[in-house]
Structure formats: C-alpha cells, structure tokens
Design a protein around this motif. Structure first.
Motif, PDB file in Angstrom:
ATOM      1  N   GLN A  94     -67.371  72.499 -25.203  1.00 34.64           N
ATOM      2  CA  GLN A  94     -67.084  72.561 -26.634  1.00 34.64           C
ATOM      3  C   GLN A  94     -65.709  73.179 -26.855  1.00 34.64           C
ATOM      4  O   GLN A  94     -65.307  74.092 -26.130  1.00 34.64           O
ATOM      5  N   ILE A  95     -65.008  72.675 -27.853  1.00 34.52           N
ATOM      6  CA  ILE A  95     -63.690  73.203 -28.212  1.00 34.52           C
ATOM      7  C   ILE A  95     -63.794  73.791 -29.614  1.00 34.52           C
ATOM      8  O   ILE A  95     -64.205  73.106 -30.558  1.00 34.52           O
ATOM      9  N   SER A  96     -63.471  75.055 -29.716  1.00 28.76           N
ATOM     10  CA  SER A  96     -63.466  75.737 -31.017  1.00 28.76           C
ATOM     11  C   SER A  96     -62.019  75.834 -31.496  1.00 28.76           C
ATOM     12  O   SER A  96     -61.172  76.431 -30.817  1.00 28.76           O
ATOM     13  N   VAL A  97     -61.756  75.254 -32.658  1.00 32.33           N
ATOM     14  CA  VAL A  97     -60.411  75.238 -33.242  1.00 32.33           C
ATOM     15  C   VAL A  97     -60.406  76.150 -34.468  1.00 32.33           C
ATOM     16  O   VAL A  97     -61.043  75.838 -35.479  1.00 32.33           O
ATOM     17  N   PHE A  98     -59.716  77.278 -34.360  1.00 38.65           N
ATOM     18  CA  PHE A  98     -59.609  78.232 -35.459  1.00 38.65           C
ATOM     19  C   PHE A  98     -58.344  77.892 -36.251  1.00 38.65           C
ATOM     20  O   PHE A  98     -57.226  77.928 -35.714  1.00 38.65           O
ATOM     21  N   MET A  99     -58.530  77.565 -37.507  1.00 40.34           N
ATOM     22  CA  MET A  99     -57.425  77.132 -38.346  1.00 40.34           C
ATOM     23  C   MET A  99     -56.690  78.323 -38.962  1.00 40.34           C
ATOM     24  O   MET A  99     -57.240  79.428 -39.102  1.00 40.34           O
ATOM     25  N   ASP A 100     -55.437  78.065 -39.326  1.00 36.71           N
ATOM     26  CA  ASP A 100     -54.627  79.079 -40.005  1.00 36.71           C
ATOM     27  C   ASP A 100     -55.196  79.333 -41.403  1.00 36.71           C
ATOM     28  O   ASP A 100     -55.507  78.402 -42.142  1.00 36.71           O
ATOM     29  N   THR A 172     -55.617  68.186 -22.016  1.00 34.16           N
ATOM     30  CA  THR A 172     -54.664  67.463 -22.855  1.00 34.16           C
ATOM     31  C   THR A 172     -55.011  67.609 -24.333  1.00 34.16           C
ATOM     32  O   THR A 172     -54.147  67.860 -25.184  1.00 34.16           O
ATOM     33  N   LEU A 173     -56.309  67.438 -24.661  1.00 32.56           N
ATOM     34  CA  LEU A 173     -56.742  67.559 -26.042  1.00 32.56           C
ATOM     35  C   LEU A 173     -56.534  68.977 -26.562  1.00 32.56           C
ATOM     36  O   LEU A 173     -56.050  69.184 -27.688  1.00 32.56           O
ATOM     37  N   ALA A 174     -56.877  69.981 -25.752  1.00 31.69           N
ATOM     38  CA  ALA A 174     -56.724  71.368 -26.183  1.00 31.69           C
ATOM     39  C   ALA A 174     -55.255  71.724 -26.406  1.00 31.69           C
ATOM     40  O   ALA A 174     -54.912  72.408 -27.382  1.00 31.69           O
ATOM     41  N   VAL A 187     -59.971  77.453 -28.425  1.00 36.16           N
ATOM     42  CA  VAL A 187     -60.757  77.980 -27.305  1.00 36.16           C
ATOM     43  C   VAL A 187     -61.515  76.826 -26.664  1.00 36.16           C
ATOM     44  O   VAL A 187     -62.327  76.154 -27.319  1.00 36.16           O
ATOM     45  N   LEU A 188     -61.242  76.593 -25.395  1.00 33.33           N
ATOM     46  CA  LEU A 188     -61.925  75.539 -24.641  1.00 33.33           C
ATOM     47  C   LEU A 188     -63.078  76.174 -23.875  1.00 33.33           C
ATOM     48  O   LEU A 188     -62.865  76.899 -22.895  1.00 33.33           O
ATOM     49  N   ASP A 189     -64.289  75.934 -24.333  1.00 36.25           N
ATOM     50  CA  ASP A 189     -65.485  76.541 -23.736  1.00 36.25           C
ATOM     51  C   ASP A 189     -66.067  75.589 -22.704  1.00 36.25           C
ATOM     52  O   ASP A 189     -67.014  74.841 -22.977  1.00 36.25           O
ATOM     53  N   VAL A 190     -65.499  75.596 -21.512  1.00 34.02           N
ATOM     54  CA  VAL A 190     -65.950  74.699 -20.448  1.00 34.02           C
ATOM     55  C   VAL A 190     -66.393  75.461 -19.210  1.00 34.02           C
ATOM     56  O   VAL A 190     -67.029  74.904 -18.322  1.00 34.02           O
ATOM     57  N   ALA A 191     -66.080  76.754 -19.154  1.00 29.58           N
ATOM     58  CA  ALA A 191     -66.377  77.514 -17.937  1.00 29.58           C
ATOM     59  C   ALA A 191     -67.876  77.607 -17.681  1.00 29.58           C
ATOM     60  O   ALA A 191     -68.339  77.474 -16.549  1.00 29.58           O
TER      61      ALA A 191
END
Length: 334
Positions: A94-100, A172-174, A187-191
C-alpha cells in the motif's frame, strides 16, 4: 506280417493326440496371475493376523510412527491455518500519499482523478482530514484534548493499492508521487509484505526438512521392527527355503507387516492431529472473536488425510523392503 501294420499305424496316429492334450492342460498366464494375487492376499491376511496377535508391541510401534508423523502434520496444518488467517489481509503493498495542507480542494480532486487513471494504480481511497481526525479520536481516546484544537492538523491522505507488486514499478510510482508539488510525504508500505512472504517461505522450508528427517526416522523404526520379526522366524525361513521357496516368496509377509505398521501409524497420526485441533478450536475461536474476526481452525481435508495415511503406508513398506533385502538373503540352508 500284414496284420501288424494297422496296429502300428494306430499307435502313430494316437501319439500326436496325446501330445496335444498335454499342451492344452498347461498353466496359462491368467492362472499364474490368479495364483500370484491369491498368494499376496493370503500373505496380507497372515501379516495382519500376526500384527493383531501381539497387540501391545504392535501398538507401541504404531504409536512411535504416529508421533513421528503427527509432528510435521501438525506443523503443516498450523501453517495452513496461519496462511488462512492472513489471507484476509491485503496481500498487495500500500502507498500512503499525504497531501499538502495548503492544496485547494479542486486541485485535490484533479490529483485524485489522475491517480484513478494511472495504469499502475488499481484502487484509490481518499481519507479526508475530518475522517482521519475522527478515527484517531476513536482509537486514541484523546477526545477532550483534540476538542481544544483550533484547527484540524491532519492533511488529506490518499491510500493507493498498486496494480502490481513489482518492486521496480512500485518505486517508480512512489518517486513520481514524491515529485508532485501537491504531495507532502509518500510512504511505500511494502516491507511487511516482503517479510511475511519470506517468513512463510522459511516456515515451508523448515517444515519440509523436519518432515524428511522424521520420515527417515519412521523408516528406521520399521527396519528395526521387521529385522526382529525376521530373526524370530529364522527357522521357518530356513524350512521354506529348503523346499524351494524363493526370496521373493519369503519376503512378502514381512513387506505386508511393514505396510500394516505404516498404515496404522498414519491413521493414529491423523487422529492425534484432529484431537489437537479439537482441543485448540475453542480458545482459537475466542481469540479471533476478541479481534472481531471470523477465523476458525481448519483440520485436514480428505486429500491431506489420504496423503498422510498413504505416505505412512509407503514409508512402512520402504522400511520393510530395506530390512528384508538386507537380512533375508543372508538366511540360507546349509
């Protein structure tokens, strides 16, 4: 002289008829096959009778085999239940994108539209600042403290489910998201996904090694048991070899003895595993309900049970084969 000729001719014509009658009375291939199958059936029944004639020693040997087989079988069932328990989790990173926080609502909507149209993104979920604050308040219990805040400090967050778990595509996407002027943090949550896969693979390897080690132990137990059977019947083996019995004829009852040891050990192992699952199902269900989960322990299916019992029978047969090949040929009449 002329009167003897008809008798001679009658003898000459009678001899071929006698030879043809003898050839039709021979043993056919079907007769040999029928006799071979009958002897195998008799030897299997005799081995079972000898197995039941010594119930204490037979039960102890079968129980040792069952314990050796129940350990890897229980680990296999436990691993299968663990995989079932985590199956409800999202296996994709999952990728969490925190916006300004300074981003305007119209710009956020356009950004969300671009994310939904991106081929690398499978799903987009927007978490507004109000939703995030309400969730934090419910989970933390700091409602009184949060009520004193003049403004919501939390930003808008987009939760992305990537279309692929490929590491290069994820990076690439992150990176592309980080380069956007509207994003504050990505935040790339892949670990945890990688660690879970590695942990499962490690458990599978350990299970295979443990099962192979205990399978060798089962074979050695059967080898020692059949060796004792052979030594106790040495005189009987010498007698049947004196009358012309082959090694194949002599070893059949011992092979079936190993088969019965393995088969009964596999059945007992299956019973032990199912008993353990029955004892653990109640506490496991209570624990799952405390986490608001519908998880239930699952036992062995029919296929797994047949593999366990059939594999045990094959191991018993293999151990008996090793024993008879090593000891039967050394018993010869002098």
């Amino acid at each position: 002289m002329n009167h003897n000729r008809p008798e001679t001719s009658r003898r000459e014509t009678a001899e071929p008829k006698l030879r043809s009658g003898a050839s039709t009375a021979g043993i056919t291939a079907n007769d040999r096959l029928r006799g071979w199958l009958l002897h195998h059936r008799e030897m299997a029944a005799e081995a079972w009778r000898r197995f039941m004639a010594a119930p204490l020693s037979s039960a102890m040997t079968s129980l040792v085999i069952a314990i050796a087989l129940a350990l890897p079988a229980a680990l296999y069932v436990g691993l299968a239940n663990f995989q079932q328990a985590v199956a409800g989790w999202d296996g994709q990173p999952q990728i969490s994108v925190f916006m300004d926080k300074r981003a305007r609502p119209q710009a956020l909507q356009q950004f969300a539209g671009k994310l939904e149209a991106d081929p690398l993104v499978a799903e987009v979920q927007e978490v507004t600042p109000e939703q995030a604050l309400a969730e934090f308040e419910a989970q933390s219990g700091f409602g009184d403290v949060l009520d004193g805040l003049q403004e919501n400090p939390l930003p808008t967050v987009f939760l992305l489910r990537p279309a692929s778990a490929n590491q290069a595509e994820l990076e690439t996407l992150a990176q592309r998201l980080r380069d956007s002027a509207l994003t504050d943090s990505v935040v790339l949550d892949v670990a945890w996904v990688q660690r879970l896969a590695q942990l499962t693979a490690l458990a599978q390897r350990l299970l295979l090694g443990f099962a192979a080690l205990l399978a060798v132990g089962v074979v050695l137990v059967v080898v020692n048991t059949i060796r004792l059977h052979i030594e106790s019947r040495r005189d009987e083996i010498l007698v049947v070899k004196l009358v012309g019995a082959t090694n194949a004829f002599v070893r059949r009852p011992f092979l079936y003895s190993g088969f019965w040891y393995g088969l009964t050990g596999g059945l007992v192992a299956w019973g032990l595993v199912m008993l353990g699952l029955a004892l653990l199902s109640g506490p496991a269900q209570d624990l799952a309900q405390s986490y608001q989960s519908s998880f239930e322990l699952r036992g062995m299916g029919v296929t797994t049970m047949l593999l366990l019992v059939g594999g045990a029978a094959i191991l018993g047969l293999l151990g008996a084969w090793v024993a008879v090949m090593r000891h039967i040929s050394g018993i010869e009449p002098r």
